[in-house]
Design a protein around this motif. Structure first.
Motif, PDB file in Angstrom:
ATOM      1  N   ALA A  62       0.810  -1.228   0.000  1.00  0.00           N
ATOM      2  CA  ALA A  62       0.000   0.000   0.000  1.00  0.00           C
ATOM      3  C   ALA A  62       0.840   1.274   0.000  1.00  0.00           C
ATOM      4  CB  ALA A  62      -0.944  -0.003   1.198  1.00  0.00           C
ATOM      5  N   LEU A  63       2.101   1.199   0.487  1.00  0.00           N
ATOM      6  CA  LEU A  63       2.980   2.373   0.504  1.00  0.00           C
ATOM      7  C   LEU A  63       3.890   2.433  -0.723  1.00  0.00           C
ATOM      8  CD1 LEU A  63       3.932   2.331   4.291  1.00  0.00           C
ATOM      9  CD2 LEU A  63       2.295   3.835   3.135  1.00  0.00           C
ATOM     10  N   GLY A  64       3.751   1.450  -1.624  1.00  0.00           N
ATOM     11  CA  GLY A  64       4.529   1.453  -2.861  1.00  0.00           C
ATOM     12  C   GLY A  64       5.825   0.668  -2.810  1.00  0.00           C
ATOM     13  N   PHE A  65       6.136   0.022  -1.678  1.00  0.00           N
ATOM     14  CA  PHE A  65       7.358  -0.774  -1.571  1.00  0.00           C
ATOM     15  C   PHE A  65       7.162  -2.115  -2.287  1.00  0.00           C
ATOM     16  CE2 PHE A  65       7.500   1.831   2.341  1.00  0.00           C
ATOM     17  CZ  PHE A  65       8.694   2.484   2.111  1.00  0.00           C
ATOM     18  N   TYR A  66       8.174  -2.533  -3.081  1.00  0.00           N
ATOM     19  CA  TYR A  66       8.095  -3.817  -3.769  1.00  0.00           C
ATOM     20  C   TYR A  66       7.913  -4.934  -2.755  1.00  0.00           C
ATOM     21  CZ  TYR A  66       9.393  -8.039  -6.228  1.00  0.00           C
ATOM     22  OH  TYR A  66       9.401  -9.314  -6.729  1.00  0.00           O
ATOM     23  N   ASN A  67       6.990  -5.852  -3.055  1.00  0.00           N
ATOM     24  CA  ASN A  67       6.664  -6.918  -2.131  1.00  0.00           C
ATOM     25  C   ASN A  67       7.019  -8.298  -2.697  1.00  0.00           C
ATOM     26  OD1 ASN A  67       5.649  -8.174   0.112  1.00  0.00           O
ATOM     27  ND2 ASN A  67       3.591  -7.340  -0.074  1.00  0.00           N
TER      28      ASN A  67
ATOM     29  N   PRO B 201      11.028  -4.573 -10.866  1.00  0.00           N
ATOM     30  CA  PRO B 201      11.779  -3.577 -10.098  1.00  0.00           C
ATOM     31  C   PRO B 201      13.278  -3.790 -10.283  1.00  0.00           C
ATOM     32  CG  PRO B 201      10.998  -5.302  -8.651  1.00  0.00           C
ATOM     33  CD  PRO B 201      10.416  -5.579 -10.011  1.00  0.00           C
ATOM     34  N   PRO B 202      14.076  -2.745 -10.102  1.00  0.00           N
ATOM     35  CA  PRO B 202      15.523  -2.915 -10.207  1.00  0.00           C
ATOM     36  C   PRO B 202      16.054  -3.746  -9.047  1.00  0.00           C
ATOM     37  CG  PRO B 202      14.989  -0.693  -9.478  1.00  0.00           C
ATOM     38  CD  PRO B 202      13.693  -1.365  -9.792  1.00  0.00           C
ATOM     39  N   ALA B 203      17.184  -4.373  -9.271  1.00  0.00           N
ATOM     40  CA  ALA B 203      17.844  -5.127  -8.198  1.00  0.00           C
ATOM     41  C   ALA B 203      18.298  -4.134  -7.133  1.00  0.00           C
ATOM     42  CB  ALA B 203      19.030  -5.890  -8.757  1.00  0.00           C
ATOM     43  N   THR B 204      18.283  -4.575  -5.896  1.00  0.00           N
ATOM     44  CA  THR B 204      18.697  -3.698  -4.797  1.00  0.00           C
ATOM     45  C   THR B 204      19.743  -4.388  -3.941  1.00  0.00           C
ATOM     46  OG1 THR B 204      16.918  -4.502  -3.371  1.00  0.00           O
ATOM     47  CG2 THR B 204      16.460  -2.524  -4.680  1.00  0.00           C
ATOM     48  N   GLU B 205      20.530  -3.576  -3.271  1.00  0.00           N
ATOM     49  CA  GLU B 205      21.524  -4.075  -2.316  1.00  0.00           C
ATOM     50  C   GLU B 205      20.890  -4.085  -0.932  1.00  0.00           C
ATOM     51  OE1 GLU B 205      25.103  -1.758  -2.563  1.00  0.00           O
ATOM     52  OE2 GLU B 205      25.175  -1.900  -4.729  1.00  0.00           O
ATOM     53  N   PRO B 206      21.503  -4.800   0.024  1.00  0.00           N
ATOM     54  CA  PRO B 206      20.967  -4.777   1.394  1.00  0.00           C
ATOM     55  C   PRO B 206      20.853  -3.334   1.907  1.00  0.00           C
ATOM     56  CG  PRO B 206      22.638  -6.483   1.187  1.00  0.00           C
ATOM     57  CD  PRO B 206      22.668  -5.695  -0.096  1.00  0.00           C
ATOM     58  N   GLY B 207      19.753  -3.048   2.583  1.00  0.00           N
ATOM     59  CA  GLY B 207      19.521  -1.705   3.117  1.00  0.00           C
ATOM     60  C   GLY B 207      18.774  -0.799   2.152  1.00  0.00           C
ATOM     61  N   PHE B 208      18.398  -1.343   1.000  1.00  0.00           N
ATOM     62  CA  PHE B 208      17.656  -0.580  -0.006  1.00  0.00           C
ATOM     63  C   PHE B 208      16.465  -1.405  -0.475  1.00  0.00           C
ATOM     64  CE2 PHE B 208      21.822   1.220   0.018  1.00  0.00           C
ATOM     65  CZ  PHE B 208      21.625   2.576  -0.186  1.00  0.00           C
ATOM     66  N   VAL B 209      15.457  -0.722  -1.030  1.00  0.00           N
ATOM     67  CA  VAL B 209      14.261  -1.394  -1.524  1.00  0.00           C
ATOM     68  C   VAL B 209      13.748  -0.618  -2.738  1.00  0.00           C
ATOM     69  CG1 VAL B 209      12.685  -0.090  -0.010  1.00  0.00           C
ATOM     70  CG2 VAL B 209      12.028  -2.372  -0.830  1.00  0.00           C
TER      71      VAL B 209
ATOM     72  N   VAL C 137      15.268   3.176  -2.986  1.00  0.00           N
ATOM     73  CA  VAL C 137      15.377   4.070  -1.833  1.00  0.00           C
ATOM     74  C   VAL C 137      15.982   3.309  -0.654  1.00  0.00           C
ATOM     75  CG1 VAL C 137      13.415   5.516  -2.519  1.00  0.00           C
ATOM     76  CG2 VAL C 137      13.036   3.571  -0.999  1.00  0.00           C
ATOM     77  N   GLN C 138      16.512   4.057   0.304  1.00  0.00           N
ATOM     78  CA  GLN C 138      16.993   3.451   1.540  1.00  0.00           C
ATOM     79  C   GLN C 138      15.815   2.789   2.255  1.00  0.00           C
ATOM     80  OE1 GLN C 138      18.967   6.356   3.994  1.00  0.00           O
ATOM     81  NE2 GLN C 138      20.218   7.086   2.306  1.00  0.00           N
ATOM     82  N   ASP C 139      16.079   1.647   2.887  1.00  0.00           N
ATOM     83  CA  ASP C 139      15.021   0.914   3.576  1.00  0.00           C
ATOM     84  C   ASP C 139      15.280   0.929   5.081  1.00  0.00           C
ATOM     85  OD1 ASP C 139      12.976  -0.729   4.357  1.00  0.00           O
ATOM     86  OD2 ASP C 139      13.697  -2.507   3.298  1.00  0.00           O
ATOM     87  N   HIS C 140      14.499   1.740   5.781  1.00  0.00           N
ATOM     88  CA  HIS C 140      14.624   1.857   7.240  1.00  0.00           C
ATOM     89  C   HIS C 140      13.374   1.335   7.948  1.00  0.00           C
ATOM     90  CE1 HIS C 140      18.326   4.150   6.989  1.00  0.00           C
ATOM     91  NE2 HIS C 140      17.768   4.834   6.005  1.00  0.00           N
ATOM     92  N   ARG C 141      12.562   0.548   7.259  1.00  0.00           N
ATOM     93  CA  ARG C 141      11.279   0.109   7.826  1.00  0.00           C
ATOM     94  C   ARG C 141      11.432  -0.746   9.077  1.00  0.00           C
ATOM     95  NH1 ARG C 141       8.699  -2.563   2.766  1.00  0.00           N
ATOM     96  NH2 ARG C 141      10.896  -3.045   2.437  1.00  0.00           N
TER      97      ARG C 141
ATOM     98  N   GLY D 277       9.585   4.908   6.536  1.00  0.00           N
ATOM     99  CA  GLY D 277      10.760   4.047   6.500  1.00  0.00           C
ATOM    100  C   GLY D 277      11.455   3.994   5.160  1.00  0.00           C
ATOM    101  N   GLY D 278      10.934   4.655   4.158  1.00  0.00           N
ATOM    102  CA  GLY D 278      11.551   4.661   2.831  1.00  0.00           C
ATOM    103  C   GLY D 278      12.272   5.964   2.566  1.00  0.00           C
ATOM    104  N   GLY D 279      13.525   5.879   2.109  1.00  0.00           N
ATOM    105  CA  GLY D 279      14.305   7.075   1.832  1.00  0.00           C
ATOM    106  C   GLY D 279      15.126   7.472   3.049  1.00  0.00           C
ATOM    107  N   GLU D 280      15.757   8.624   2.951  1.00  0.00           N
ATOM    108  CA  GLU D 280      16.600   9.091   4.055  1.00  0.00           C
ATOM    109  C   GLU D 280      15.773   9.314   5.319  1.00  0.00           C
ATOM    110  OE1 GLU D 280      19.446  12.180   3.416  1.00  0.00           O
ATOM    111  OE2 GLU D 280      19.670  11.649   1.307  1.00  0.00           O
ATOM    112  N   VAL D 281      16.393   9.046   6.453  1.00  0.00           N
ATOM    113  CA  VAL D 281      15.731   9.276   7.739  1.00  0.00           C
ATOM    114  C   VAL D 281      15.636  10.790   7.951  1.00  0.00           C
ATOM    115  CG1 VAL D 281      15.898   8.958  10.241  1.00  0.00           C
ATOM    116  CG2 VAL D 281      16.606   7.110   8.697  1.00  0.00           C
ATOM    117  N   PRO D 282      14.438  11.312   8.235  1.00  0.00           N
ATOM    118  CA  PRO D 282      14.300  12.755   8.448  1.00  0.00           C
ATOM    119  C   PRO D 282      15.082  13.225   9.678  1.00  0.00           C
ATOM    120  CG  PRO D 282      12.145  11.652   8.491  1.00  0.00           C
ATOM    121  CD  PRO D 282      13.179  10.598   8.333  1.00  0.00           C
ATOM    122  N   ALA D 283      15.422  14.494   9.689  1.00  0.00           N
ATOM    123  CA  ALA D 283      16.231  15.072  10.768  1.00  0.00           C
ATOM    124  C   ALA D 283      15.545  14.976  12.126  1.00  0.00           C
ATOM    125  CB  ALA D 283      16.556  16.527  10.449  1.00  0.00           C
TER     126      ALA D 283
END
Length: 127
Positions: free
Chosen positions: A11-16, A42-50, A62-66, A105-111
């Motif tokens: 529902a948030l657009g993250f590949y499942n 979807p493109p291939a991702t490295e650990p810590g990304f989705v 994007v960075q994956d902080h979920r 949880g997607g993208g950079e962690v806000p300040a």
């Protein structure tokens, strides 16, 4: 029955996951593509990304902080009182400086979020 592979986002657009979309019986060449799924892989991702949906058939990495444990300043420091930090629940709304904010949880962690809240100051030692 003919089918194609499609790529499902949550529902948030993250590949499942990927799944099959079957051809419609009365509309040859048309497929029953589930809501939120894309024909484009979807493109291939490295650990810590989705991969995250960024358009009708587009993905962005994007960075994956979920699953990270993050904290926010619930009560700012005032006078001698130290700031109070609370654990943040992903995608919940909190008020920071009078403004309602949310992070999924997607993208950079806000300040306004931190992985480690500041340690409480030590009380002065009195003899």
């Amino acid at each position: 029955m003919d089918w194609i592979t499609v790529y499902q986002a949550d529902a948030l657009g993250f590949y499942n996951h990927e799944e099959r979309a079957y051809e419609l019986f009365l509309q040859p060449g048309e497929y029953n593509i589930p809501f939120g799924a894309k024909r484009t892989a979807p493109p291939a991702t490295e650990p810590g990304f989705v991969a995250r949906s960024s358009g009708p058939e587009e993905w962005t990495v994007v960075q994956d902080h979920r699953k990270d444990v993050l904290f926010y300043e619930k009560t700012p420091a005032a006078g001698d009182a130290q700031a109070v930090f609370a654990q943040y629940e992903m995608n919940s709304v909190v008020e920071i400086g009078g403004v309602e904010v949310r992070y999924d949880g997607g993208g950079e962690v806000p300040a306004w979020l931190t992985a480690t809240p500041p340690a409480p100051a030590k009380a002065p030692v009195t003899a």
